[in-house]
Design an enzyme around this catalytic site. Sequence first.
Site, PDB file in Angstrom:
ATOM      1  N   HIS A 165      -1.517   1.310  -4.251  1.00  0.00           N
ATOM      2  CA  HIS A 165      -1.949   2.709  -4.154  1.00  0.00           C
ATOM      3  C   HIS A 165      -1.100   3.657  -4.991  1.00  0.00           C
ATOM      4  O   HIS A 165      -0.956   4.835  -4.667  1.00  0.00           O
ATOM      5  CB  HIS A 165      -1.969   3.152  -2.686  1.00  0.00           C
ATOM      6  CG  HIS A 165      -3.055   2.495  -1.882  1.00  0.00           C
ATOM      7  ND1 HIS A 165      -3.008   2.354  -0.516  1.00  0.00           N
ATOM      8  CD2 HIS A 165      -4.226   1.923  -2.273  1.00  0.00           C
ATOM      9  CE1 HIS A 165      -4.115   1.726  -0.095  1.00  0.00           C
ATOM     10  NE2 HIS A 165      -4.852   1.456  -1.138  1.00  0.00           N
TER      11      HIS A 165
ATOM     12  N   CYS B 233       0.579  20.286 -16.700  1.00  0.00           N
ATOM     13  CA  CYS B 233       0.523  19.528 -17.954  1.00  0.00           C
ATOM     14  C   CYS B 233       0.681  20.487 -19.137  1.00  0.00           C
ATOM     15  O   CYS B 233       0.460  21.692 -19.006  1.00  0.00           O
ATOM     16  CB  CYS B 233      -0.821  18.820 -18.028  1.00  0.00           C
ATOM     17  SG  CYS B 233      -1.017  17.742 -19.449  1.00  0.00           S
TER      18      CYS B 233
ATOM     19  N   THR C 236       0.450  -2.943   8.562  1.00  0.00           N
ATOM     20  CA  THR C 236      -0.733  -2.233   8.074  1.00  0.00           C
ATOM     21  C   THR C 236      -1.847  -2.303   9.111  1.00  0.00           C
ATOM     22  O   THR C 236      -2.064  -3.355   9.720  1.00  0.00           O
ATOM     23  CB  THR C 236      -1.233  -2.763   6.704  1.00  0.00           C
ATOM     24  OG1 THR C 236      -2.455  -2.100   6.365  1.00  0.00           O
ATOM     25  CG2 THR C 236      -1.443  -4.258   6.703  1.00  0.00           C
TER      26      THR C 236
ATOM     27  N   GLU D  79       1.203  -3.712  16.982  1.00  0.00           N
ATOM     28  CA  GLU D  79      -0.031  -3.799  17.766  1.00  0.00           C
ATOM     29  C   GLU D  79      -1.101  -4.582  17.014  1.00  0.00           C
ATOM     30  O   GLU D  79      -0.966  -4.843  15.821  1.00  0.00           O
ATOM     31  CB  GLU D  79      -0.537  -2.399  18.134  1.00  0.00           C
ATOM     32  CG  GLU D  79      -0.817  -1.530  16.939  1.00  0.00           C
ATOM     33  CD  GLU D  79      -1.075  -0.067  17.300  1.00  0.00           C
ATOM     34  OE1 GLU D  79      -0.475   0.428  18.260  1.00  0.00           O
ATOM     35  OE2 GLU D  79      -1.871   0.562  16.583  1.00  0.00           O
TER      36      GLU D  79
ATOM     37  N   CYS E  87      -2.271  13.749 -15.464  1.00  0.00           N
ATOM     38  CA  CYS E  87      -3.176  14.870 -15.709  1.00  0.00           C
ATOM     39  C   CYS E  87      -4.607  14.355 -15.629  1.00  0.00           C
ATOM     40  O   CYS E  87      -4.982  13.422 -16.323  1.00  0.00           O
ATOM     41  CB  CYS E  87      -2.921  15.479 -17.082  1.00  0.00           C
ATOM     42  SG  CYS E  87      -4.086  16.811 -17.460  1.00  0.00           S
TER      43      CYS E  87
ATOM     44  N   ASN F  30       3.118  -6.954  13.305  1.00  0.00           N
ATOM     45  CA  ASN F  30       2.728  -5.582  13.628  1.00  0.00           C
ATOM     46  C   ASN F  30       3.098  -5.316  15.077  1.00  0.00           C
ATOM     47  O   ASN F  30       3.136  -6.239  15.890  1.00  0.00           O
ATOM     48  CB  ASN F  30       1.208  -5.401  13.423  1.00  0.00           C
ATOM     49  CG  ASN F  30       0.801  -3.942  13.240  1.00  0.00           C
ATOM     50  OD1 ASN F  30       1.147  -3.078  14.049  1.00  0.00           O
ATOM     51  ND2 ASN F  30       0.074  -3.666  12.175  1.00  0.00           N
TER      52      ASN F  30
ATOM     53  N   GLN G 166       0.846  -1.198   0.000  1.00  0.00           N
ATOM     54  CA  GLN G 166       0.000   0.000   0.000  1.00  0.00           C
ATOM     55  C   GLN G 166       0.879   1.244   0.000  1.00  0.00           C
ATOM     56  O   GLN G 166       0.375   2.356  -0.075  1.00  0.00           O
ATOM     57  CB  GLN G 166      -0.885   0.018   1.249  1.00  0.00           C
ATOM     58  CG  GLN G 166      -1.830  -1.161   1.341  1.00  0.00           C
ATOM     59  CD  GLN G 166      -2.462  -1.256   2.719  1.00  0.00           C
ATOM     60  OE1 GLN G 166      -3.414  -0.556   3.020  1.00  0.00           O
ATOM     61  NE2 GLN G 166      -1.928  -2.110   3.562  1.00  0.00           N
ATOM     62  N   ASN G 167       2.178   1.050   0.117  1.00  0.00           N
ATOM     63  CA  ASN G 167       3.086   2.193   0.194  1.00  0.00           C
ATOM     64  C   ASN G 167       3.410   2.736  -1.196  1.00  0.00           C
ATOM     65  O   ASN G 167       3.378   2.007  -2.176  1.00  0.00           O
ATOM     66  CB  ASN G 167       4.375   1.799   0.909  1.00  0.00           C
ATOM     67  CG  ASN G 167       4.115   1.350   2.337  1.00  0.00           C
ATOM     68  OD1 ASN G 167       3.066   1.663   2.895  1.00  0.00           O
ATOM     69  ND2 ASN G 167       5.045   0.625   2.910  1.00  0.00           N
TER      70      ASN G 167
HETATM   71  P1  NAD Z   1      -1.391   2.936   8.800  1.00  0.00           P
HETATM   72  O1  NAD Z   1      -0.639   4.165   9.093  1.00  0.00           O
HETATM   73  O2  NAD Z   1      -2.858   2.958   8.851  1.00  0.00           O
HETATM   74  O3  NAD Z   1      -0.931   1.773   9.803  1.00  0.00           O
HETATM   75  C1  NAD Z   1       0.414   1.524  10.074  1.00  0.00           C
HETATM   76  C2  NAD Z   1       0.496   0.223  10.839  1.00  0.00           C
HETATM   77  O4  NAD Z   1       1.856  -0.114  11.017  1.00  0.00           O
HETATM   78  C3  NAD Z   1      -0.135   0.272  12.235  1.00  0.00           C
HETATM   79  O5  NAD Z   1      -0.970  -0.858  12.408  1.00  0.00           O
HETATM   80  C4  NAD Z   1       1.069   0.221  13.191  1.00  0.00           C
HETATM   81  O6  NAD Z   1       0.778  -0.478  14.373  1.00  0.00           O
HETATM   82  C5  NAD Z   1       2.064  -0.526  12.351  1.00  0.00           C
HETATM   83  N1  NAD Z   1       3.473  -0.250  12.639  1.00  0.00           N
HETATM   84  C6  NAD Z   1       4.058   0.934  12.972  1.00  0.00           C
HETATM   85  N2  NAD Z   1       5.377   0.803  13.091  1.00  0.00           N
HETATM   86  C7  NAD Z   1       5.663  -0.500  12.834  1.00  0.00           C
HETATM   87  C8  NAD Z   1       6.863  -1.271  12.788  1.00  0.00           C
HETATM   88  N3  NAD Z   1       8.050  -0.715  13.041  1.00  0.00           N
HETATM   89  N4  NAD Z   1       6.773  -2.596  12.491  1.00  0.00           N
HETATM   90  C9  NAD Z   1       5.568  -3.170  12.248  1.00  0.00           C
HETATM   91  N5  NAD Z   1       4.412  -2.491  12.266  1.00  0.00           N
HETATM   92  C10 NAD Z   1       4.453  -1.182  12.546  1.00  0.00           C
HETATM   93  O7  NAD Z   1      -0.852   2.438   7.392  1.00  0.00           O
HETATM   94  P2  NAD Z   1      -1.564   1.605   6.254  1.00  0.00           P
HETATM   95  O8  NAD Z   1      -2.340   0.497   6.848  1.00  0.00           O
HETATM   96  O9  NAD Z   1      -0.520   1.310   5.260  1.00  0.00           O
HETATM   97  O10 NAD Z   1      -2.632   2.597   5.621  1.00  0.00           O
HETATM   98  C11 NAD Z   1      -2.320   3.959   5.381  1.00  0.00           C
HETATM   99  C12 NAD Z   1      -2.339   4.402   3.922  1.00  0.00           C
HETATM  100  O11 NAD Z   1      -1.382   5.451   3.823  1.00  0.00           O
HETATM  101  C13 NAD Z   1      -1.873   3.369   2.940  1.00  0.00           C
HETATM  102  O12 NAD Z   1      -2.812   3.383   1.923  1.00  0.00           O
HETATM  103  C14 NAD Z   1      -0.542   3.880   2.373  1.00  0.00           C
HETATM  104  O13 NAD Z   1      -0.620   3.945   0.963  1.00  0.00           O
HETATM  105  C15 NAD Z   1      -0.419   5.290   2.818  1.00  0.00           C
HETATM  106  N6  NAD Z   1       0.936   5.610   3.367  1.00  0.00           N
HETATM  107  C16 NAD Z   1       2.072   5.264   2.704  1.00  0.00           C
HETATM  108  C17 NAD Z   1       3.322   5.533   3.258  1.00  0.00           C
HETATM  109  C18 NAD Z   1       4.557   5.101   2.516  1.00  0.00           C
HETATM  110  O14 NAD Z   1       4.552   5.021   1.289  1.00  0.00           O
HETATM  111  N7  NAD Z   1       5.632   4.763   3.228  1.00  0.00           N
HETATM  112  C19 NAD Z   1       3.426   6.190   4.475  1.00  0.00           C
HETATM  113  C20 NAD Z   1       2.234   6.567   5.129  1.00  0.00           C
HETATM  114  C21 NAD Z   1       0.998   6.260   4.565  1.00  0.00           C
HETATM  115 ZN    ZN Z   2      -3.323  17.551 -19.453  1.00  0.00          ZN
END
Ligand code: NAD
Ligand code: ZN
Length: 246
Positions: free
Chosen positions: A118, A147, A187, A214, A126, A212, A100-101
């Site tokens: 994502h 654009c 996540t 938590e 655009c 995770n 999702q990152n």
């Molecule tokens: P979230 O922020 O909702 O949840 C993060 C999760 O990671 C939590 O459950 C937390 O307990 C856990 N966590 C924190 N530190 C940790 C560690 N060191 N080891 C293991 N677990 C750990 O994130 P999400 O569920 O990915 O949803 C948020 C949305 O935001 C996603 O769609 C994502 O695309 C986007 N996002 C992306 C980035 C990135 O690209 N790095 C950063 C922030 C948010």
């Molecule tokens: Zn355009």
Amino acid sequence: VDLIERAARDIINSRNAIALTGAGISVESGIEAFRGSQGLWAKYDPEEYATIQAFIDNPEKVWNMFREVLETIINAKPNPAHYSLAELENMGYLKRVITQNVDGLHQEAGNKNVIEFHGNNRELVCLRCNSRYSMNSFNWMEVIPRCKCTSILKPAVVFFGEPIPWDALTTAQSDARKCDLIMVIGTSAVVSPAREMPVIAKQNGAKVIEINIEETSLTYTTSDYIIKGSSGIVLPGIVNKIKEIQ
Ligand code: NAD
Ligand code: ZN
């Protein structure tokens, strides 16, 4: 039972293991997760900044937040959790990472089979004429990219209210149906449809292993077990255990 060893054995015994990752796996690379008191959302209300409507209404304002995010992401390096998943792929134990990152750190660590659920931070799109550009071709720190049709460009990340890229969605769903093990790493599993991937996997008989710091909404409903700890410690532990017993 030692859950690290249990996970190592489950992975060795699997034939088609995949991983779903979230912001938590990149926290040890210095990129804050979204939820939590330190998170970006504590500073920027998602209703105000991360919806597609917010971008349409006020792209300049969203770009100011985005610059801040991009700066952190661009300077970040993969951490031991990313490298462990790359190692598992190289060893033949991991068929795919669905992330999702948008930080690109899985690819930087060496994973080849990555689905960016994502979107990504390398491209701009655009909304008016669908043109795509490389982020690198703009000095986005100084000027808001436009654009050739003059419309302000949007980063190729999926905003709330936007659909998941079709290819990413269908491939991930198919992976989730076919896999026999899914690791759900860092996540909170509250964003749909990403959170459905482990649910689909479970319904099709796969083992679900959560890593995770938590518990999440999946913990007592979908996961077989949770290994509580930071992914930068737990994943290298699993890889070392696999090497020891395989
Ligand atoms: P979230 O922020 O909702 O949840 C993060 C999760 O990671 C939590 O459950 C937390 O307990 C856990 N966590 C924190 N530190 C940790 C560690 N060191 N080891 C293991 N677990 C750990 O994130 P999400 O569920 O990915 O949803 C948020 C949305 O935001 C996603 O769609 C994502 O695309 C986007 N996002 C992306 C980035 C990135 O690209 N790095 C950063 C922030 C948010
Ligand atoms: Zn355009």
